[in-house]
Motif scaffolding. Structure first.
Motif, PDB file in Angstrom:
ATOM      1  N   SER A  25      -7.054  11.486  32.606  1.00 51.01           N
ATOM      2  CA  SER A  25      -5.670  11.043  32.567  1.00 51.01           C
ATOM      3  C   SER A  25      -5.461   9.732  32.840  1.00 51.01           C
ATOM      4  CB  SER A  25      -4.846  12.016  33.903  1.00 51.01           C
ATOM      5  OG  SER A  25      -5.623  11.586  35.068  1.00 51.01           O
ATOM      6  N   GLY A  26      -4.288   8.859  32.603  1.00 49.73           N
ATOM      7  CA  GLY A  26      -4.013   7.548  32.580  1.00 49.73           C
ATOM      8  C   GLY A  26      -4.266   6.762  31.536  1.00 49.73           C
ATOM      9  N   LEU A  27      -4.931   7.161  30.504  1.00 45.10           N
ATOM     10  CA  LEU A  27      -5.363   6.470  29.401  1.00 45.10           C
ATOM     11  C   LEU A  27      -3.947   5.878  28.716  1.00 45.10           C
ATOM     12  CD1 LEU A  27      -8.179   8.370  28.008  1.00 45.10           C
ATOM     13  CD2 LEU A  27      -8.528   6.445  29.035  1.00 45.10           C
ATOM     14  N   THR A  28      -4.034   4.754  28.276  1.00 42.70           N
ATOM     15  CA  THR A  28      -2.735   4.119  27.668  1.00 42.70           C
ATOM     16  C   THR A  28      -2.805   4.242  26.185  1.00 42.70           C
ATOM     17  OG1 THR A  28      -3.800   1.968  27.813  1.00 42.70           O
ATOM     18  CG2 THR A  28      -2.623   2.644  29.750  1.00 42.70           C
ATOM     19  N   SER A  29      -3.841   4.581  25.413  1.00 42.51           N
ATOM     20  CA  SER A  29      -4.002   4.751  24.254  1.00 42.51           C
ATOM     21  C   SER A  29      -4.903   5.679  23.587  1.00 42.51           C
ATOM     22  CB  SER A  29      -4.110   3.306  23.411  1.00 42.51           C
ATOM     23  OG  SER A  29      -5.499   2.931  23.667  1.00 42.51           O
ATOM     24  N   ASP A  30      -4.986   5.739  22.176  1.00 42.57           N
ATOM     25  CA  ASP A  30      -5.985   6.707  21.739  1.00 42.57           C
ATOM     26  C   ASP A  30      -7.224   5.841  21.425  1.00 42.57           C
ATOM     27  OD1 ASP A  30      -3.758   8.662  19.716  1.00 42.57           O
ATOM     28  OD2 ASP A  30      -4.384   8.760  21.846  1.00 42.57           O
ATOM     29  N   ASP A  31      -7.376   4.654  21.843  1.00 48.41           N
ATOM     30  CA  ASP A  31      -8.718   4.056  21.655  1.00 48.41           C
ATOM     31  C   ASP A  31      -9.521   4.376  23.088  1.00 48.41           C
ATOM     32  OD1 ASP A  31      -7.486   0.906  20.175  1.00 48.41           O
ATOM     33  OD2 ASP A  31      -8.040   2.783  19.383  1.00 48.41           O
ATOM     34  N   TYR A  32     -10.280   5.413  22.789  1.00 44.05           N
ATOM     35  CA  TYR A  32     -10.950   5.849  24.051  1.00 44.05           C
ATOM     36  C   TYR A  32     -12.593   6.320  23.726  1.00 44.05           C
ATOM     37  CZ  TYR A  32      -8.992  10.372  23.399  1.00 44.05           C
ATOM     38  OH  TYR A  32      -8.896  11.504  23.050  1.00 44.05           O
ATOM     39  N   ALA A  33     -13.447   6.135  24.521  1.00 40.57           N
ATOM     40  CA  ALA A  33     -14.672   6.969  24.248  1.00 40.57           C
ATOM     41  C   ALA A  33     -15.092   7.708  25.477  1.00 40.57           C
ATOM     42  CB  ALA A  33     -15.948   5.821  24.020  1.00 40.57           C
ATOM     43  N   ILE A  34     -15.294   8.789  25.229  1.00 43.46           N
ATOM     44  CA  ILE A  34     -15.629   9.695  26.518  1.00 43.46           C
ATOM     45  C   ILE A  34     -17.004  10.307  26.361  1.00 43.46           C
ATOM     46  CG2 ILE A  34     -14.929  12.048  27.916  1.00 43.46           C
ATOM     47  CD1 ILE A  34     -12.254  11.462  26.970  1.00 43.46           C
ATOM     48  N   ILE A  51     -18.067  11.082  22.519  1.00 45.05           N
ATOM     49  CA  ILE A  51     -17.068  10.768  21.492  1.00 45.05           C
ATOM     50  C   ILE A  51     -16.101   9.804  21.494  1.00 45.05           C
ATOM     51  CG2 ILE A  51     -15.017  12.097  20.373  1.00 45.05           C
ATOM     52  CD1 ILE A  51     -16.361  14.995  20.965  1.00 45.05           C
ATOM     53  N   GLY A  52     -16.132   8.967  20.331  1.00 42.63           N
ATOM     54  CA  GLY A  52     -15.095   8.051  20.346  1.00 42.63           C
ATOM     55  C   GLY A  52     -13.969   8.312  19.483  1.00 42.63           C
ATOM     56  N   TRP A  53     -12.771   8.433  19.977  1.00 42.06           N
ATOM     57  CA  TRP A  53     -11.569   9.274  19.386  1.00 42.06           C
ATOM     58  C   TRP A  53     -11.152   8.618  18.006  1.00 42.06           C
ATOM     59  CZ3 TRP A  53      -9.830  13.669  18.515  1.00 42.06           C
ATOM     60  CH2 TRP A  53      -9.061  13.961  18.102  1.00 42.06           C
ATOM     61  N   SER A  54     -10.701   7.169  18.226  1.00 41.87           N
ATOM     62  CA  SER A  54     -10.036   6.603  17.193  1.00 41.87           C
ATOM     63  C   SER A  54     -11.016   6.119  16.185  1.00 41.87           C
ATOM     64  CB  SER A  54      -9.151   5.416  17.738  1.00 41.87           C
ATOM     65  OG  SER A  54      -9.890   4.445  18.353  1.00 41.87           O
ATOM     66  N   ALA A  55     -12.423   5.765  16.466  1.00 42.04           N
ATOM     67  CA  ALA A  55     -13.519   5.642  15.788  1.00 42.04           C
ATOM     68  C   ALA A  55     -14.013   6.904  15.117  1.00 42.04           C
ATOM     69  CB  ALA A  55     -14.632   4.987  16.381  1.00 42.04           C
ATOM     70  N   GLY A  56     -13.630   8.104  15.596  1.00 43.50           N
ATOM     71  CA  GLY A  56     -14.361   9.301  14.716  1.00 43.50           C
ATOM     72  C   GLY A  56     -15.493   9.392  14.961  1.00 43.50           C
ATOM     73  N   ASP A  57     -16.332   8.936  15.904  1.00 42.86           N
ATOM     74  CA  ASP A  57     -17.775   9.235  16.106  1.00 42.86           C
ATOM     75  C   ASP A  57     -18.324  10.006  17.083  1.00 42.86           C
ATOM     76  OD1 ASP A  57     -18.574   5.858  17.483  1.00 42.86           O
ATOM     77  OD2 ASP A  57     -17.096   7.330  17.972  1.00 42.86           O
ATOM     78  N   THR A  58     -19.300  10.958  16.896  1.00 43.04           N
ATOM     79  CA  THR A  58     -19.932  11.615  17.837  1.00 43.04           C
ATOM     80  C   THR A  58     -21.359  11.500  17.930  1.00 43.04           C
ATOM     81  OG1 THR A  58     -18.033  13.223  17.300  1.00 43.04           O
ATOM     82  CG2 THR A  58     -20.216  14.003  18.540  1.00 43.04           C
ATOM     83  N   TYR A  59     -21.801  11.415  19.185  1.00 41.32           N
ATOM     84  CA  TYR A  59     -23.321  11.250  19.275  1.00 41.32           C
ATOM     85  C   TYR A  59     -23.719  12.246  20.428  1.00 41.32           C
ATOM     86  CZ  TYR A  59     -22.671   6.607  16.971  1.00 41.32           C
ATOM     87  OH  TYR A  59     -22.305   5.736  16.377  1.00 41.32           O
TER      88      TYR A  59
END
Length: 129
Positions: A25-34, A51-59
């Motif tokens: 919670s508290g993220l300010t945009s869709d540019d995030y990696a979790i 997962i990097g959401w806006s980059a569309g990558d998963t490792y």
């Protein structure tokens, strides 16, 4: 203020499955990696998945490929980790970590814990053999 909360850990037998959840919670945009990290007793922390959401990558770490699957519900900013065919060596404290950047890789690294700003308290996974 960003907060990270994990849930879903527990005690299972080898071969069984568990699903972990991580809500950020508290993220300010869709540019995030979790990412998911884990640390077993007496061992160093290791990266499990990211997962990097806006980059569309998963490792995934090699040790979990084919057994673990991660996905994000972006509307809820929740990361899930489905863990199948669990082994005793998967026993660890699992931590969720987040950073406000578009993809997982930064400076050539995917699972450098120092590059993740926000961390949860962890959830314990125990796999009995």
């Amino acid at each position: 203020q960003v907060q990270v909360v994990e849930s879903g850990g527990g005690l299972v037998q080898a071969g069984e499955s568990l699903r972990l959840s991580c809500t950020v919670s508290g993220l300010t945009s869709d540019d995030y990696a979790i990412g998911w990290f884990r640390q077993a007793p007496g061992k160093e922390r290791e990266g499990v998945s990211c997962i990097g959401w806006s980059a569309g990558d998963t490792y995934y770490a090699d040790s979990v490929k084919g057994r673990f699957t991660a996905w994000v519900d972006n509307a809820k900013k929740t990361l899930f980790l489905q863990m199948n065919s669990l082994k005793s060596e998967d026993t660890a404290m699992y931590y969720c970590a987040a950073d406000e950047r578009p993809g997982c890789r930064l400076g050539g690294s995917t699972f450098n814990g120092d590059q993740y700003t926000y961390w949860g308290q962890g959830t314990r996974v125990t796999v009995s053999s």
